[in-house]
Design an enzyme around this catalytic site. Structure first.
Site, mmCIF file in Angstrom:
data_model
loop_
_atom_site.group_PDB
_atom_site.id
_atom_site.type_symbol
_atom_site.label_atom_id
_atom_site.label_comp_id
_atom_site.label_asym_id
_atom_site.label_seq_id
_atom_site.Cartn_x
_atom_site.Cartn_y
_atom_site.Cartn_z
ATOM 1 N N GLY A 162 26.166 5.952 15.922
ATOM 2 C CA GLY A 162 26.131 5.832 15.039
ATOM 3 C C GLY A 162 24.383 5.178 14.935
ATOM 4 N N CYS A 163 23.931 6.110 13.804
ATOM 5 C CA CYS A 163 22.462 5.418 13.950
ATOM 6 C C CYS A 163 21.628 4.139 13.869
ATOM 7 C CB CYS A 163 21.620 6.427 12.457
ATOM 8 S SG CYS A 163 22.440 5.528 11.002
#
Ligand SMILES: NC(=O)c1ccc[n+]([C@@H]2O[C@H](COP(=O)([O-])OP(=O)(O)OC[C@H]3O[C@@H](n4cnc5c(N)ncnc54)[C@H](OP(=O)(O)O)[C@@H]3O)[C@@H](O)[C@H]2O)c1
Length: 359
Positions: A162-163
């Site tokens: 995930g970012c």
């Protein structure tokens, strides 16, 4: 059966599929793949957009050679027959049921959603669904190239991080591993631009409700929380709890994570900075910002670069570690291509932008 929409494969190119081609990260994958010397798009998959051409779904990609190709229904056998490598940019919960059959069909896969990042028992808690293929979770390698590159190279299935988790883990792990911060709770304050919410606006993500707004959301239950804890534990051996509070800000691209760790005795800003510089020496996408300057997500826009900075505040005995990325590039599509490069034995920066768009 041979897929009727196979494109002619140029010699030496590895043919890839992009599932979720109409989405923000799907579009960004196709844009970046266009500049890649070893990968070519051979299959575009979708759901509601089936039958649209790539140019209809993404007018900004209308000059690409594959612009007239249609987005197709996602049938695992046809996908595995059309592509050696599959990028899945589907919503959380959609790839868990689809990718196991594609991998079984012989293709390798990189999932940009969260469907293969956690152990099975975490899915009902953090994602709200029972995982449909728990045995496949054991196959999946967590795709953070700067920390787990060796495992990624041999992986059949990669869980692209995930970012928020990317910026947090890459910032905090070297500092904890070096003993410059105490292995205790980490508090993470996150900010994201609106493209993090995907291409279809909802009541809470529409322009009218987000323009000029700064708003915390989904805390303390954001699904990247256990991912951060797991990634840090894998990289450092320290099982530390993370409190994560994300915020929406009125920008299009960009993620910033500001992490607060308990400063170890004797740690200075200089030792924190040196630690990050040493950890990412020769890594093409990590830029450590010297003390006195400030990270800026805007500088990373369009590039696969992570900006990192660490500062010691002895007064509050806190180490502040800040990371900034373009959520659609290092936080999603760019990192997925970086993983693909490692899986294919190519230099990890192949085809990826080192320079951001400015202003
Ligand atoms: N946006 C980011 O910054 C970011 C960063 C890191 C990871 N991710 C992850 O990447 C994935 C894609 O995100 P995104 O921002 O690109 O989302 P998006 O813009 O909403 O695109 C999602 C895509 O999935 C397809 N889709 C929607 N509902 C579906 C369903 N029920 N079954 C199958 N396909 C469906 C859509 O295709 P049709 O139009 O054909 O229906 C669309 O192409 C998500 O898992 C997200 O968590 C996003």
């Amino acid at each position: 059966m041979q897929n009727p929409h196979n494109y002619a494969s140029m010699e030496g190119f590895v043919r890839v599929a992009v599932l979720g081609a109409s989405g923000f990260t799907g579009g960004e994958l196709i844009r970046l793949l266009h500049g890649h010397p070893g990968l070519e798009v051979g299959y575009l998959g979708g759901a509601g957009s089936v039958g649209q051409t790539l140019a209809e779904a993404h007018p900004h990609l209308a000059q690409l050679p594959e612009a007239g190709e249609p987005i197709q229904a996602m049938e695992p056998t046809a996908i595995a027959a059309s592509a050696e490598l599959v990028f899945s940019a589907l919503p959380n919960g959609s790839s868990a049921g689809l990718l196991p059959a594609i991998v079984e069909g012989g293709a390798r896969a990189i999932d940009l959603a969260g469907d293969f990042r956690l152990p099975a028992e975490d899915y009902p808690i953090w994602y709200g669904f029972e995982h449909p293929a728990p045995s496949v979770l054991d196959l999946a390698v967590y795709g953070l190239p700067e920390l787990f590159g060796k495992e990624i190279a041999d992986a059949q299935l990669v869980a692209n991080p995930g970012c928020y988790a990317t910026a947090t883990i890459l910032g905090c792990a070297p500092i904890l591993a070096a003993g410059l911060a105490e292995p205790g709770p980490i508090r993470v304050d996150g900010k994201t631009g609106m493209s993090g919410a995907g291409r279809v606006a909802t009541e809470t993500t529409s322009f009218a409700s987000t323009e000029d707004a700064i708003r915390p959301y989904r805390f303390p239950a954001h699904q990247h929380t256990p991912e951060m804890e797991r990634g840090i534990a894998r990289a450092t051996g320290h099982e530390v709890p993370v409190l994560f509070v994300p915020h929406l800000v009125p920008a299009v691209r960009g993620v910033v994570t500001t992490c607060y760790l308990s400063l170890a005795s004797g740690t200075t800003t200089e030792s924190l900075t040196d630690c990050l510089v040493d950890a990412y020496l020769d890594r093409p996408f990590v830029r450590v910002v010297a003390a006195g300057a400030m990270v800026d997500a805007k500088r990373t826009r369009g590039s696969n670069v992570l900006e990192l900075q660490a500062v010691a505040d002895p007064r509050t005995r806190t180490a502040v570690v800040i990371g900034a990325i373009d959520n659609l590039v290092k936080g999603a599509a760019g990192q997925a291509i970086q993983n693909a490069n490692l899986m294919l034995g190519l230099p990890e920066a192949t085809g990826l932008p080192l320079a951001g768009v400015w202003p």
